[in-house]
Write a protein that holds these residues in place. Structure first.
Motif, PDB file in Angstrom:
ATOM      1  N   ASN A  69       0.830  -1.196   0.000  1.00 26.46           N
ATOM      2  CA  ASN A  69       0.000   0.000   0.000  1.00 26.46           C
ATOM      3  C   ASN A  69       0.872   1.256   0.000  1.00 26.46           C
ATOM      4  OD1 ASN A  69      -1.834   2.063   0.469  1.00 26.46           O
ATOM      5  ND2 ASN A  69      -3.037   0.883   1.938  1.00 26.46           N
ATOM      6  N   MET A  70       0.897   1.978  -1.132  1.00 29.00           N
ATOM      7  CA  MET A  70       1.630   3.237  -1.235  1.00 29.00           C
ATOM      8  C   MET A  70       0.672   4.426  -1.249  1.00 29.00           C
ATOM      9  SD  MET A  70       4.687   2.492  -3.950  1.00 29.00           S
ATOM     10  CE  MET A  70       6.005   1.336  -3.569  1.00 29.00           C
ATOM     11  N   GLY A  71      -0.430   4.309  -0.561  1.00 32.76           N
ATOM     12  CA  GLY A  71      -1.356   5.425  -0.466  1.00 32.76           C
ATOM     13  C   GLY A  71      -0.924   6.415   0.590  1.00 32.76           C
ATOM     14  N   CYS A  72      -1.225   7.683   0.351  1.00 36.62           N
ATOM     15  CA  CYS A  72      -0.959   8.753   1.332  1.00 36.62           C
ATOM     16  C   CYS A  72      -2.187   9.648   1.419  1.00 36.62           C
ATOM     17  CB  CYS A  72       0.250   9.590   0.924  1.00 36.62           C
ATOM     18  SG  CYS A  72       1.833   8.781   1.208  1.00 36.62           S
ATOM     19  N   GLY A  73      -2.753   9.754   2.626  1.00 33.23           N
ATOM     20  CA  GLY A  73      -3.931  10.565   2.830  1.00 33.23           C
ATOM     21  C   GLY A  73      -3.771  11.983   2.330  1.00 33.23           C
ATOM     22  N   TRP A  74      -4.765  12.482   1.618  1.00 33.84           N
ATOM     23  CA  TRP A  74      -4.849  13.827   1.055  1.00 33.84           C
ATOM     24  C   TRP A  74      -3.889  14.053  -0.113  1.00 33.84           C
ATOM     25  CZ3 TRP A  74      -7.483  17.774  -0.230  1.00 33.84           C
ATOM     26  CH2 TRP A  74      -8.531  18.263   0.555  1.00 33.84           C
ATOM     27  N   ASP A  75      -3.319  12.981  -0.650  1.00 32.40           N
ATOM     28  CA  ASP A  75      -2.424  13.159  -1.797  1.00 32.40           C
ATOM     29  C   ASP A  75      -3.201  13.611  -3.030  1.00 32.40           C
ATOM     30  OD1 ASP A  75       0.185  12.814  -1.057  1.00 32.40           O
ATOM     31  OD2 ASP A  75       0.526  11.055  -2.294  1.00 32.40           O
ATOM     32  N   ARG A  76      -2.621  14.582  -3.713  1.00 31.59           N
ATOM     33  CA  ARG A  76      -3.060  14.922  -5.061  1.00 31.59           C
ATOM     34  C   ARG A  76      -2.091  14.279  -6.050  1.00 31.59           C
ATOM     35  NH1 ARG A  76      -3.738  21.245  -3.479  1.00 31.59           N
ATOM     36  NH2 ARG A  76      -5.378  20.940  -1.911  1.00 31.59           N
ATOM     37  N   ILE A  77      -2.385  14.402  -7.313  1.00 34.23           N
ATOM     38  CA  ILE A  77      -1.565  13.768  -8.344  1.00 34.23           C
ATOM     39  C   ILE A  77      -0.117  14.232  -8.246  1.00 34.23           C
ATOM     40  CG2 ILE A  77      -1.226  13.475 -10.828  1.00 34.23           C
ATOM     41  CD1 ILE A  77      -4.324  14.165 -11.042  1.00 34.23           C
ATOM     42  N   GLU A  78       0.089  15.518  -8.055  1.00 38.44           N
ATOM     43  CA  GLU A  78       1.443  16.071  -8.023  1.00 38.44           C
ATOM     44  C   GLU A  78       2.246  15.564  -6.824  1.00 38.44           C
ATOM     45  OE1 GLU A  78      -1.420  19.497  -6.732  1.00 38.44           O
ATOM     46  OE2 GLU A  78      -1.433  17.760  -8.096  1.00 38.44           O
ATOM     47  N   ASN A  79       1.567  15.181  -5.754  1.00 40.28           N
ATOM     48  CA  ASN A  79       2.258  14.608  -4.591  1.00 40.28           C
ATOM     49  C   ASN A  79       2.687  13.173  -4.862  1.00 40.28           C
ATOM     50  OD1 ASN A  79      -0.440  16.167  -2.915  1.00 40.28           O
ATOM     51  ND2 ASN A  79       1.582  17.084  -3.159  1.00 40.28           N
ATOM     52  N   MET A  80       1.832  12.420  -5.550  1.00 42.50           N
ATOM     53  CA  MET A  80       2.220  11.068  -5.955  1.00 42.50           C
ATOM     54  C   MET A  80       3.390  11.118  -6.931  1.00 42.50           C
ATOM     55  SD  MET A  80      -1.523   9.348  -6.506  1.00 42.50           S
ATOM     56  CE  MET A  80      -2.900   9.936  -5.522  1.00 42.50           C
ATOM     57  N   LEU A  81       3.386  12.130  -7.804  1.00 41.58           N
ATOM     58  CA  LEU A  81       4.477  12.291  -8.760  1.00 41.58           C
ATOM     59  C   LEU A  81       5.789  12.533  -8.023  1.00 41.58           C
ATOM     60  CD1 LEU A  81       4.827  12.383 -11.852  1.00 41.58           C
ATOM     61  CD2 LEU A  81       4.564  14.868 -11.711  1.00 41.58           C
ATOM     62  N   TRP A  82       5.761  13.358  -6.965  1.00 41.20           N
ATOM     63  CA  TRP A  82       6.960  13.596  -6.161  1.00 41.20           C
ATOM     64  C   TRP A  82       7.449  12.283  -5.566  1.00 41.20           C
ATOM     65  CZ3 TRP A  82       8.989  12.743  -1.421  1.00 41.20           C
ATOM     66  CH2 TRP A  82      10.058  13.531  -1.001  1.00 41.20           C
ATOM     67  N   ARG A  83       6.543  11.484  -5.073  1.00 41.92           N
ATOM     68  CA  ARG A  83       6.955  10.231  -4.431  1.00 41.92           C
ATOM     69  C   ARG A  83       7.575   9.262  -5.439  1.00 41.92           C
ATOM     70  NH1 ARG A  83       3.058   7.179  -2.078  1.00 41.92           N
ATOM     71  NH2 ARG A  83       1.155   8.252  -2.726  1.00 41.92           N
ATOM     72  N   VAL A  84       7.039   9.234  -6.656  1.00 43.17           N
ATOM     73  CA  VAL A  84       7.640   8.387  -7.688  1.00 43.17           C
ATOM     74  C   VAL A  84       9.028   8.912  -8.061  1.00 43.17           C
ATOM     75  CG1 VAL A  84       7.435   7.611 -10.087  1.00 43.17           C
ATOM     76  CG2 VAL A  84       5.435   7.580  -8.585  1.00 43.17           C
ATOM     77  N   TYR A  85       9.169  10.231  -8.181  1.00 47.67           N
ATOM     78  CA  TYR A  85      10.478  10.825  -8.478  1.00 47.67           C
ATOM     79  C   TYR A  85      11.473  10.594  -7.344  1.00 47.67           C
ATOM     80  CZ  TYR A  85       8.428  13.484 -12.391  1.00 47.67           C
ATOM     81  OH  TYR A  85       7.813  13.859 -13.564  1.00 47.67           O
ATOM     82  N   HIS A  86      10.959  10.334  -6.154  1.00 41.42           N
ATOM     83  CA  HIS A  86      11.809  10.169  -4.985  1.00 41.42           C
ATOM     84  C   HIS A  86      11.843   8.720  -4.507  1.00 41.42           C
ATOM     85  CE1 HIS A  86      12.870  14.428  -3.980  1.00 41.42           C
ATOM     86  NE2 HIS A  86      11.968  14.596  -4.928  1.00 41.42           N
ATOM     87  N   ASP A  87      11.929   7.806  -5.456  1.00 41.88           N
ATOM     88  CA  ASP A  87      12.417   6.438  -5.242  1.00 41.88           C
ATOM     89  C   ASP A  87      11.397   5.408  -4.778  1.00 41.88           C
ATOM     90  OD1 ASP A  87      14.802   7.671  -5.860  1.00 41.88           O
ATOM     91  OD2 ASP A  87      15.542   7.705  -3.805  1.00 41.88           O
ATOM     92  N   GLU A  88      10.123   5.755  -4.653  1.00 43.19           N
ATOM     93  CA  GLU A  88       9.195   4.750  -4.140  1.00 43.19           C
ATOM     94  C   GLU A  88       9.028   3.558  -5.081  1.00 43.19           C
ATOM     95  OE1 GLU A  88       5.505   6.032  -2.474  1.00 43.19           O
ATOM     96  OE2 GLU A  88       6.455   7.482  -1.118  1.00 43.19           O
ATOM     97  N   LEU A  89       9.355   3.729  -6.353  1.00 38.23           N
ATOM     98  CA  LEU A  89       9.258   2.618  -7.285  1.00 38.23           C
ATOM     99  C   LEU A  89      10.627   2.134  -7.749  1.00 38.23           C
ATOM    100  CD1 LEU A  89       6.210   3.698  -9.493  1.00 38.23           C
ATOM    101  CD2 LEU A  89       6.254   2.057  -7.617  1.00 38.23           C
ATOM    102  N   ASP A  90      11.674   2.509  -7.042  1.00 41.73           N
ATOM    103  CA  ASP A  90      13.034   2.114  -7.404  1.00 41.73           C
ATOM    104  C   ASP A  90      13.497   0.948  -6.547  1.00 41.73           C
ATOM    105  OD1 ASP A  90      12.890   4.213  -9.107  1.00 41.73           O
ATOM    106  OD2 ASP A  90      14.351   5.480  -8.085  1.00 41.73           O
ATOM    107  N   GLY A  91      14.448   0.185  -7.087  1.00 40.18           N
ATOM    108  CA  GLY A  91      15.091  -0.866  -6.305  1.00 40.18           C
ATOM    109  C   GLY A  91      14.406  -2.212  -6.336  1.00 40.18           C
ATOM    110  N   PHE A  92      13.325  -2.357  -7.099  1.00 47.15           N
ATOM    111  CA  PHE A  92      12.644  -3.647  -7.216  1.00 47.15           C
ATOM    112  C   PHE A  92      11.920  -3.684  -8.564  1.00 47.15           C
ATOM    113  CE2 PHE A  92       9.682  -0.729  -5.258  1.00 47.15           C
ATOM    114  CZ  PHE A  92       8.476  -0.978  -5.873  1.00 47.15           C
ATOM    115  N   LYS A  93      11.544  -4.877  -8.983  1.00 48.93           N
ATOM    116  CA  LYS A  93      10.787  -5.050 -10.227  1.00 48.93           C
ATOM    117  C   LYS A  93       9.385  -5.516  -9.895  1.00 48.93           C
ATOM    118  CE  LYS A  93      14.650  -6.067 -13.338  1.00 48.93           C
ATOM    119  NZ  LYS A  93      15.222  -7.038 -14.317  1.00 48.93           N
ATOM    120  N   ALA A  94       8.433  -4.669 -10.193  1.00 45.86           N
ATOM    121  CA  ALA A  94       7.036  -4.990  -9.895  1.00 45.86           C
ATOM    122  C   ALA A  94       6.375  -5.658 -11.095  1.00 45.86           C
ATOM    123  CB  ALA A  94       6.271  -3.726  -9.521  1.00 45.86           C
TER     124      ALA A  94
END
Length: 578
Positions: free
Chosen positions: A440-465
């Protein structure tokens, strides 16, 4: 007697005022808090840039300069309306061409709940103990709990001790060292910060604020010589990118020597890692057009760097990049003297490096609010957003998930790991999402631009989904147009596809919510078309939450927005694929 009474009363008043303040020592936080430090496990209990063992690998001058705190910062949260900083330094307060505020001063920025940065101006006094007082740090009225702050330390001085003061009744907490991969800059006095008017205006610090990645400043005044000792230490750092910006200190060397120094530095960094490397040309001199010798020095040095770059490319050294002086584009007013940039020059270099790094790291600047990555701190009474981000990084690093769902509170408070005390649909999560292997990579009150920041900041790095599910957009409805929402989710899809090229991407249509059913239905049609164009999956499980008249079924929602247990149970099979 009267004079003694007055003195005594003044002393009591002074003690009373002092007692109203609480002082926070970063060295007593109980965990590392000095940001942007190389080897924090070795240097974290000090304000220095190189660990003790480096003393045997570098020159005396570099070692002395490494005691300067350039680039280091302290991050904290507080709701204080006034913040004081007091500290002592180990060197002279100013230089003839650089003010005390740059050499020895500090700089404070705050970040509000929407991710916007604002500089805080402070009154200062440069005595044996330097003091800054920052006022008008008004508490955040909409969300409460104050702000996040960034305190940048002196560029050209050593900090012996430092404390941050807040009113006794104010909340205060230091933030731990950011765990993300840093940008590492090796350079000259310019990289160290000469001649910025204050720490926040060094080009390296401007870059750090804009990209919001840790940045390790290895700028050493007069000593950016591409020395093997420094490049060896750099190679120990798991960096996001290495930047070599040493040409201004190499103009006295022959062209052949400059070429070989640059060539060997890259080869050294390439021994263990395929990390991107950016070579930066000499920015030039302010007197280049009036002094032939100065012009020739710059031209010869940059030509040698270019030859090294071409030579390395011919040998197949990939992930190597180049920034020319023309791209930086210094103008007449960009210098304080013949070489050191003014604040204008610092901004000019930061602009050019940022543009280059955004291309290299695939983090576009964005063209509208939903495509411009920012942080947020809107749901602070429920959780800390940055801490949640760090928890996600640690969790994915420990388990290498097969599937992830990135979203807002609808997914955050659904269930699963990393867990949260509030769980609105834990039964359906346990029945469908958990067996499917979702994190679960949900974050309360996230807008699209906040999810984009999280993707740019490694939440999808280091593994193959195998699969990445996107549940985004509902929190943008009150702030953005339909077009902006679709553009934002498209940008988020592109960012995910770059970082997880083998994963199936599934876009979930915005779930219906009270009073917005018709608009959401129209946006979802556009999202479906966008998904077809990008060759990703689209699903609209929210239709199961509607009555025949198109309104939401209130029995399936807790508040008209978030599904309840029954609502989650209806949409979970389609989202999970089970």
């Amino acid at each position: 007697m009267k004079k003694s009474i007055i003195t005594f009363l003044a002393l009591l008043l002074s003690l009373s005022v002092t007692a109203q303040w609480k002082w926070h020592d970063p060295m007593e936080a109980g965990f590392p808090v000095v940001q942007n430090q190389a080897f924090p496990e070795e240097t974290g209990k000090s304000y220095v840039r190189l660990p003790e063992r480096a003393k045997q690998k570098v020159t005396k001058d570099v070692w002395a300069l490494s005691r300067n705190s350039s680039g280091l910062a302290l991050y904290f949260r507080t709701d204080a309306k006034e913040i004081r900083v007091r500290y002592t330094i180990g060197g002279g307060r100013s230089m003839i061409h650089m003010p005390a505020t740059g050499v020895s001063g500090v700089d404070l920025y705050r970040i509000d709940a929407e991710g916007d940065w604002q500089r805080c101006w402070g009154r200062y006094s440069f005595g044996d103990t330097i003091t800054y007082t920052f006022k008008s740090t008004v508490a955040n009225k909409r969300y409460g709990r104050g702000y996040e702050f960034r305190l940048y330390l002196p560029l050209y001085n050593s900090v012996k001790w430092l404390e941050i003061g807040t009113p006794q009744d104010a909340a205060f907490e230091f933030m731990p060292v950011e765990p993300e991969k840093p940008i590492v800059v090796y350079g000259t006095s310019i990289a160290q910060g000469a001649c910025a008017s204050r720490p926040g205006m060094a080009w390296t610090t401007i870059l750090q604020r804009r990209l919001d990645y840790p940045l390790i400043n290895l700028g050493f005044s007069g000593n950016g010589l591409l020395a093997p000792g420094i490049t060896e230490l750099m190679g120990e750092t798991d960096a996001r990118i290495y930047i070599l910006d040493c040409m201004p200190n190499l103009t006295g060397r022959s062209a052949e020597e400059v070429e070989n120094l640059a060539y060997n530095a890259v080869r050294k960094l390439r021994e263990s890692k395929d990390t991107p490397i950016l070579l930066v040309e000499h920015i030039g001199y302010s007197n280049m057009k009036t002094d032939t010798a100065a012009f020739n020095d710059v031209e010869r040095t940059n030509a040698a760097l270019r030859r090294a770059f071409n030579r390395l490319q011919a040998e197949g050294k990939g992930n190597l990049h180049y920034l020319s002086a023309d791209e930086i584009g210094m103008t007449t007013d960009c210098w304080v003297d013949y070489i050191h940039p003014s604040d204008l020059g610092m901004k000019r270099q930061a602009d050019a490096v940022e543009k280059k790094l955004r291309d290299i790291l695939h983090i576009p600047a964005g063209t509208c609010p939903t495509t411009t990555a920012v942080t947020q701190r809107r749901d602070v009474n429920s959780y800390e957003w940055r801490k949640r981000h760090q928890d996600i990084l640690r969790h994915t690093d420990s388990i290498a998930p097969r599937k992830v769902i990135i979203g807002n509170s609808i997914s955050h408070y659904w269930g699963g790991e990393p867990s949260h005390r509030k769980k609105s649909g834990s039964q359906s999560w346990a029945k469908y999402m958990e067996p499917a292997g979702f994190v679960n990579m949900g974050c309360g009150w996230d807008r699209i631009e906040n999810m984009l920041w999280r993707v740019y900041h490694d939440e999808l790095d280091g593994f193959k989904a195998e699969e990445v599910v996107v549940l985004a957009g509902t929190n943008n409805l009150d702030f953005n147009t339909d077009e902006e929402i679709v553009l934002g989710i498209a940008a988020l899809t592109d960012a995910i596809a770059y970082r997880q090229p083998e994963a199936v991407i599934k876009i979930i249509g915005i779930l219906p919510r009270r009073g917005k059913e018709i608009r959401i239905r129209g946006i979802n049609r556009q999202l479906s078309e966008m998904a077809r164009e990008k060759k990703v999956l689209f699903s609209d499980p929210g239709r199961k939450l509607l009555l025949p008249d198109g309104k939401i079924d209130e029995h399936l929602f807790g508040d008209g927005l978030h599904p309840n247990q029954n609502g989650y149970s209806l949409i979970a099979p389609e989202i999970s694929g089970l």
